[in-house]
Design a protein around this motif. Structure first.
Motif, mmCIF file in Angstrom:
data_model
loop_
_atom_site.group_PDB
_atom_site.id
_atom_site.type_symbol
_atom_site.label_atom_id
_atom_site.label_comp_id
_atom_site.label_asym_id
_atom_site.label_seq_id
_atom_site.Cartn_x
_atom_site.Cartn_y
_atom_site.Cartn_z
ATOM 1 N N VAL A 210 0.834 -1.207 0.000
ATOM 2 C CA VAL A 210 0.000 0.000 0.000
ATOM 3 C C VAL A 210 0.865 1.252 0.000
ATOM 4 O O VAL A 210 0.571 2.229 -0.714
ATOM 5 C CB VAL A 210 -0.956 0.004 1.210
ATOM 6 N N TYR A 211 1.929 1.244 0.784
ATOM 7 C CA TYR A 211 2.809 2.409 0.817
ATOM 8 C C TYR A 211 3.524 2.571 -0.512
ATOM 9 O O TYR A 211 3.753 3.698 -0.975
ATOM 10 C CB TYR A 211 3.824 2.274 1.947
ATOM 11 N N ARG A 212 3.842 1.478 -1.178
ATOM 12 C CA ARG A 212 4.480 1.552 -2.495
ATOM 13 C C ARG A 212 3.505 2.163 -3.506
ATOM 14 O O ARG A 212 3.916 2.950 -4.362
ATOM 15 C CB ARG A 212 4.909 0.149 -2.933
ATOM 16 N N ILE A 213 2.242 1.792 -3.442
ATOM 17 C CA ILE A 213 1.231 2.383 -4.324
ATOM 18 C C ILE A 213 1.178 3.894 -4.132
ATOM 19 O O ILE A 213 1.155 4.667 -5.091
ATOM 20 C CB ILE A 213 -0.156 1.755 -4.054
ATOM 21 N N TYR A 214 1.174 4.298 -2.879
ATOM 22 C CA TYR A 214 1.131 5.726 -2.545
ATOM 23 C C TYR A 214 2.342 6.469 -3.108
ATOM 24 O O TYR A 214 2.206 7.532 -3.734
ATOM 25 C CB TYR A 214 1.050 5.876 -1.030
ATOM 26 N N LYS A 215 3.538 5.913 -2.930
ATOM 27 C CA LYS A 215 4.758 6.571 -3.400
ATOM 28 C C LYS A 215 4.817 6.624 -4.927
ATOM 29 O O LYS A 215 5.194 7.642 -5.512
ATOM 30 C CB LYS A 215 5.984 5.861 -2.836
ATOM 31 N N ASP A 216 4.449 5.512 -5.567
ATOM 32 C CA ASP A 216 4.502 5.492 -7.030
ATOM 33 C C ASP A 216 3.515 6.482 -7.634
ATOM 34 O O ASP A 216 3.800 7.105 -8.667
ATOM 35 C CB ASP A 216 4.214 4.078 -7.549
ATOM 36 N N ALA A 217 2.356 6.627 -7.002
ATOM 37 C CA ALA A 217 1.339 7.524 -7.559
ATOM 38 C C ALA A 217 1.634 8.982 -7.249
ATOM 39 O O ALA A 217 1.664 9.831 -8.156
ATOM 40 C CB ALA A 217 -0.039 7.131 -7.032
ATOM 41 N N PHE A 218 1.866 9.304 -5.993
ATOM 42 C CA PHE A 218 1.901 10.707 -5.574
ATOM 43 C C PHE A 218 3.306 11.293 -5.439
ATOM 44 O O PHE A 218 3.452 12.504 -5.323
ATOM 45 C CB PHE A 218 1.131 10.865 -4.263
#
Length: 254
Positions: A210-218
């Motif tokens: 989930v944190y990887r999704i956040y970093k990749d997106a934002f």
């Protein structure tokens, strides 16, 4: 299934390219492995400790109401407050563990800079945060078990340990199944404590999905990759939930 620009708008159809790139990325596989270890540890420890504490709190002992309140107090603590609290505890200079190590003459553990200990730091913090809910749910289930069952077992000479495994656990098995499923799903969705305590570090050791999704997106603006990661995470959660219903529900006594 598309590539995107920095605003998240689709540009070029990429088919399964986003998924093959992710599954071929060592960094993504490492994040997946860290997430599975984290979720397994959090689920087992939260349910296990919650069950032991709930069983203890169900006893009619002097002052047990105070202990019940202490066990469930984490339900009223926000993620940000919990993060500040544990950051102070893990502080290598003035934290509780540092003071305890100095008192015992042991080397100080760098909880947030060592990859292995950082993982344990977020596991401990998450278990502490989730324990209040699990404890209350299991305590309610144990309190609903008919006392006549324990009285009959005592007359037959069954020890408290045997009563726990032969009466308590089978009678509350639907509740155990419920809290284990909820804890598993919440483990995969963990974000707040990781963001505030480790930010995915050190060396990406706590960079959960989930944190990887956040970093990749934002942070990186790679919305196509982040969206693909979200789909994969959804499939993973559905898969493990299916396994729980497939194998664990058979042990549930309704």
């Amino acid at each position: 299934m598309f590539l995107t620009n920095t605003l998240g708008k689709t540009t070029v159809f990429n088919g399964l390219g986003n998924y093959t790139d992710l599954l071929g990325s060592p960094e993504y596989i490492a994040s997946l492995g860290s997430t599975l270890v984290y979720v397994f540890a959090v689920t087992v420890l939260t349910v296990g400790i919650g069950l032991l504490l709930a069983n203890l709190a169900s006893k009619r002992l002097p002052g047990i109401g105070i202990f019940r309140t202490l066990y469930s107090v984490t339900m009223g603590v926000s993620v940000s407050v919990a993060a500040i609290f544990w950051l102070f505890i893990f502080n290598p200079s003035t934290g509780f563990f540092a003071l305890l190590s100095n008192l015992l003459g042991l080397p100080v553990i760098n909880w947030l800079t060592d990859p292995t200990m950082a993982m344990w730091a977020v596991i401990i913090t998450t278990v502490w945060m989730n324990l209040g809910f699990t404890f209350l749910i299991l305590l309610g289930a144990i309190s609903a078990v008919p006392t006549t069952l324990y009285e009959a077992a005592s007359i037959e000479g069954a020890s408290e340990r045997r009563q726990f495994f032969k009466i308590t656990v089978p009678m509350i098995s639907p509740t155990l199944f419920f809290v284990s499923t909820i804890t598993l799903i919440e483990g995969f969705k963990s974000f707040g404590l990781i963001d505030l305590i480790t930010k995915g570090g050190p060396t990406n050791s706590t960079n959960m999905l989930v944190y990887r999704i956040y970093k990749d997106a934002f942070y990186s603006g790679n919305y196509a990759q982040a969206s693909s990661e979200a789909i994969i995470l959804t499939v993973i959660i559905a898969f493990f939930t299916f396994l729980q219903f497939k194998f664990l529900e058979k042990r549930v006594n309704y």
